[in-house]
Design an enzyme around this catalytic site. Structure first.
Site, PDB file in Angstrom:
ATOM      1  N   ALA A 257      39.948  45.278  40.602  1.00 48.65           N
ATOM      2  CA  ALA A 257      40.999  45.277  42.037  1.00 48.65           C
ATOM      3  C   ALA A 257      40.482  44.774  42.697  1.00 48.65           C
ATOM      4  CB  ALA A 257      41.474  46.369  41.817  1.00 48.65           C
ATOM      5  N   ASP A 258      41.352  44.145  44.500  1.00 50.22           N
ATOM      6  CA  ASP A 258      41.160  44.214  45.458  1.00 50.22           C
ATOM      7  C   ASP A 258      41.255  45.346  46.014  1.00 50.22           C
ATOM      8  OD1 ASP A 258      40.446  40.432  46.197  1.00 50.22           O
ATOM      9  OD2 ASP A 258      40.422  40.692  44.041  1.00 50.22           O
ATOM     10  N   ARG A 259      42.495  45.484  45.624  1.00 55.00           N
ATOM     11  CA  ARG A 259      43.109  47.145  46.343  1.00 55.00           C
ATOM     12  C   ARG A 259      43.670  47.707  45.532  1.00 55.00           C
ATOM     13  NH1 ARG A 259      45.009  48.025  52.055  1.00 55.00           N
ATOM     14  NH2 ARG A 259      43.836  46.296  52.371  1.00 55.00           N
ATOM     15  N   ALA A 267      45.920  45.378  42.884  1.00 51.67           N
ATOM     16  CA  ALA A 267      46.187  43.888  43.926  1.00 51.67           C
ATOM     17  C   ALA A 267      44.933  43.261  43.281  1.00 51.67           C
ATOM     18  CB  ALA A 267      46.520  43.728  45.067  1.00 51.67           C
TER      19      ALA A 267
END
Length: 386
Positions: A257-259, A267
């Site tokens: 995950a990036d966020r 995201a």
């Protein structure tokens, strides 16, 4: 046995990273000696993966600060140094705004400097050294956290997936790159795969090529081959057929995950959402692996996450050595056009997977699953930090 692959090499005052743009054909370390060099490496995707981005950003500034200390160019006033570091961290955050780890690190550094420099009255050199020590601790902590994520995630998959319970060993599909090349080492989602392999419970890992930047084909495949983990590469569009094939016995899809928003919306690299929809249809567990630094409790839902859009050339062109070049260490890298001239291109780098499609979020302190109403309660993961 832990991965021997080391993508970030740091000794106080010296930072080198593998240039991921040249992988898998050429393994080349490049020096990062300033925050400007760190910014450009992140922006150009010579380093990528939310945890690695944050680590390289902070360490690049740590190297710069130590050089200033060594050259007696640090202001005497700690407040001046604090302001300089904060300005540089804001600059580094602009290199990849989607990666919450980077912005989270910047906020923690500002808090640290406020407490240490402003309230304790540290000198300029003392303020710089406090920042450098924090950066080095961040590197060590990320590696330890990844090993914890790997253990928690592997255990959860073995206890909660149909294929694992029925057949003993398991097959797993992953997307993009979440291993040593995306973190301080070992990895998040790929760390789970590594741990399954170390336990002798992994039959095979499948990785998507991850268009348009091919992180799966270039980077994840590189790591799996390096670690001698049984693995198979597929194109992104083959995932549905893979999940539908009963002989493949896919137990879970594990992604990074990036966020992660407060409600669990995630995201991640473009194509993650598609895989989550496929997993839901085929009743296959969909697992997100991320340290708590990737969870942004200030972002309530995925609708608030800014999605970076990248240049069209990433879709219309592809880069690599010619097949007949032989020794890739000496091969000339070439860029090849693969799309019709004049075609319009839309190239979002990320998508947002709704929490409703996610079965588990694995962090360094445990596995978070949804309650009976289908809601994640991620705030509980931070109670020990209060």
């Amino acid at each position: 046995m832990a991965s021997a692959l080391e993508a970030i090499k740091y000794d106080r005052g010296r930072l080198f990273i593998i240039d991921q743009l040249q992988l898998p054909h050429v393994t080349k370390f490049i020096p990062i000696d300033s925050s400007e060099a760190g910014w450009h490496a992140i922006k150009a995707m010579q380093v990528r993966g939310a945890p690695a981005i944050a680590i390289v950003a902070v360490l690049s500034l740590a190297v710069e600060m130590l050089n200033l200390v060594s050259e007696n160019m640090i202001p005497e006033d700690g407040e001046d140094v604090r302001a300089y570091i904060e300005q540089k961290m804001d600059y580094l955050v602009s290199s990849r705004p989607t990666a919450v780890n980077l912005s989270d690190s910047a906020q923690k550094i500002k808090l640290l400097l406020d407490q240490r420099a402003r309230k304790s009255g540290l000198s300029g050199v003392e303020t710089a050294m406090a920042f450098i020590q924090h950066a080095e601790q961040m590197l060590a902590r990320d590696l330890a956290d990844n090993h914890s994520i790997g253990e928690y995630g592997a255990t959860w998959i073995l206890k909660n997936t149909r294929a694992a319970l029925e057949g003993g060993n398991t097959c797993v599909l992953t997307h993009c790159n979440t291993g040593s090349l995306a973190t301080a080492g070992y990895g998040t989602a790929l760390g789970i795969i590594r741990r399954l392999h170390e336990h002798g419970r992994l039959s095979r890992a499948y990785c998507t090529e991850t268009r348009p930047y091919n992180q799966g084909a270039r980077l994840t495949a590189y790591e799996l081959v390096s670690d001698k983990i049984p693995a198979t590469l597929i194109t992104d569009s083959m995932a549905g057929q893979l999940l539908a094939n009963p002989d493949k016995k896919i137990a879970a899809i594990v992604v990074g995950a990036d966020r992660v928003a407060a409600n669990g919306d995630t995201a991640n690299k473009i194509g993650t959402y598609t895989l989550a929809v496929l997993a839901k249809f085929h009743n296959i567990k969909f697992v997100v692996a991320a340290p708590r630094t990737t969870i942004d409790m200030k972002t309530k839902t995925g609708n608030e996450i800014i999605i970076e859009e990248r240049q069209s050339s990433e879709v219309t062109k592809i880069r690599g050595p010619c097949e007949g070049d032989g020794d890739h260490r000496e091969a000339v890298m070439e860029t090849i056009k693969i799309a019709a001239d004049g075609i319009d291109v839309w190239n979002p780098a990320f998508d947002v997977t709704p929490a409703a499609l996610i079965d588990a979020i694995v962090t360094e302190v445990g596995v978070e699953t949804k309650d009976s109403s289908g809601q994640f309660h991620l705030s509980s993961l931070f109670e020990s930090m209060a």
